[in-house]
Design a protein around this motif. Structure first.
Motif, PDB file in Angstrom:
ATOM      1  N   HIS A   1       0.851  -1.184   0.000  1.00  9.40           N
ATOM      2  CA  HIS A   1       0.000   0.000   0.000  1.00  9.40           C
ATOM      3  C   HIS A   1       0.888   1.235   0.000  1.00  9.40           C
ATOM      4  CE1 HIS A   1       1.058  -0.160   4.259  1.00  9.40           C
ATOM      5  NE2 HIS A   1       0.616   1.068   4.400  1.00  9.40           N
TER       6      HIS A   1
ATOM      7  N   HIS B   1      -1.240  -6.526   9.611  1.00  5.13           N
ATOM      8  CA  HIS B   1      -0.088  -6.803   8.759  1.00  5.13           C
ATOM      9  C   HIS B   1       0.547  -8.143   9.114  1.00  5.13           C
ATOM     10  CE1 HIS B   1       0.838  -3.439   6.033  1.00  5.13           C
ATOM     11  NE2 HIS B   1       0.107  -2.721   6.870  1.00  5.13           N
TER      12      HIS B   1
ATOM     13  N   THR C   1      -1.826  -6.162   1.472  1.00  5.09           N
ATOM     14  CA  THR C   1      -3.059  -5.392   1.668  1.00  5.09           C
ATOM     15  C   THR C   1      -3.780  -5.184   0.346  1.00  5.09           C
ATOM     16  OG1 THR C   1      -2.042  -4.238   3.538  1.00  5.09           O
ATOM     17  CG2 THR C   1      -4.001  -3.237   2.568  1.00  5.09           C
TER      18      THR C   1
END
Length: 251
Positions: free
Chosen positions: A113, A188, A198
Motif C-alpha cells: 500500500h 499486517h 493489503t
C-alpha cells in the motif's frame, strides 16, 4: 509532583519530565534514557522507511547495471518462458505482485500500500523495516499513554479541568493512535503469515493472477516459511516461480 503547565505544546512530555526530576533526585536514569532512546529510534526509523526504496521496478538495462555493481539485494531471475506484462504508465516490465503507484509514479515489487504516514510506498524492500517501525511506535505510544495517565489527578472542579485540558487531550489522542497502530500491526502480521498483501487482500477479485488461479492464495507456503521468507530473506523473490509451481500442484 508538579502539575503540567496549562497551554503547553506537549503536556505528556512535561508530565514525563516531572517523573524524570524525581528519578534524577534518586539517581535513577535508566527508564528515562530508555524512553528517550525509543523515541529517537522511532524518529530515525520513520525517516529511514520514508526515504528507503520500497522496491521500485527498474528498466531492464538499469537492473543489469545494478547486478553488475554487486547489490546486497539480488534481483530475481524469472524463467524465460514466463512473459511479464508491461506497465501502461511507466512502460517497464512488471513482475508478478507488482503494482504501479500513482502517487510515487513507479511500479513497486510486492506492492502492499501507499502509506500517508511515511509518504512512501510499502513494498518488498521496506516492508520488514516498516513492521519494525510499527512495533517501536506501539511501544512508545503505550509507554507515553501510561506516562500521561500517571500525570493526571482527577478532581471535580472547573479549575482542575482548565489546568489539565491539554494533558487530557494528549492522553485521548495517544489512546486513539495506540489502537490504530495496534490494529495496523496485527493486520499486517496476519497478512504476512498468509503471504498476501493489503492490495491483494482488498482487490483479489480485480487482480488477474488471483482471479484466474485455482488456489485461493497461490503464494501461501505455510506460516513458518512465509514468516521466514518475509523477515529473514535478504533477496528479492521471483514470485512467478512460486505461482506457477503452486498452480501445478493437485488441488
Amino acid at each position: 509532583r508538579r502539575r503540567s503547565l496549562p497551554g503547553s505544546c506537549c503536556s505528556v512530555c512535561l508530565g514525563y519530565l516531572s517523573d524524570l526530576r524525581r528519578q534524577e533526585e534518586r539517581g535513577e536514569l535508566l527508564q528515562p534514557l530508555l524512553f528517550v532512546s525509543l523515541v529517537l529510534c522511532s524518529v530515525l526509523l520513520h525517516f529511514r522507511v520514508s526515504l528507503m526504496d520500497p522496491g521500485f521496478v527498474q528498466p531492464e538495462e538499469e537492473a543489469k547495471a545494478g547486478e553488475g555493481e554487486g547489490q546486497s539485494l539480488v534481483l530475481p531471475q524469472v524463467p524465460g518462458d514466463i512473459k511479464l506484462r508491461r506497465c501502461g504508465y511507466c512502460l517497464v516490465k512488471q513482475p508478478l505482485r507488482a503494482k504501479h503507484c500513482q502517487l510515487c509514479q513507479h511500479c513497486v515489487r510486492r506492492y502492499d500500500h501507499h502509506c500517508p504516514w511515511i509518504e512512501n510506498c510499502v513494498g518488498e524492500k521496506n516492508h520488514p523495516l516498516f513492521m519494525v517501525y510499527l512495533s517501536v511506535q506501539l511501544v512508545v505510544l503505550l509507554w507515553g499513554t501510561h506516562v500521561a495517565w500517571s500525570g493526571l489527578y482527577f478532581e471535580q472542579s472547573w479549575e482542575w479541568l482548565q489546568h489539565n485540558i491539554f494533558l487530557l487531550m494528549s492522553f485521548f489522542l495517544m489512546v486513539i493512535f495506540t489502537i490504530v497502530v495496534l490494529l495496523l500491526l496485527v493486520s499486517h502480521l496476519y497478512l504476512i503469515s498468509c503471504n498476501t498483501t493489503t492490495w491483494e487482500f482488498m482487490s483479489s477479485h480485480r487482480i488477474s493472477y488471483l482471479r484466474h488461479s485455482e488456489l485461493e492464495n497461490p503464494f501461501d507456503q505455510g506460516i513458518i516459511l512465509n514468516l521466514w521468507r518475509f523477515f529473514c530473506s535478504r533477496h528479492l523473490t521471483a514470485w512467478e516461480k512460486i505461482y506457477f509451481h503452486r498452480k501445478s500442484e493437485p488441488v
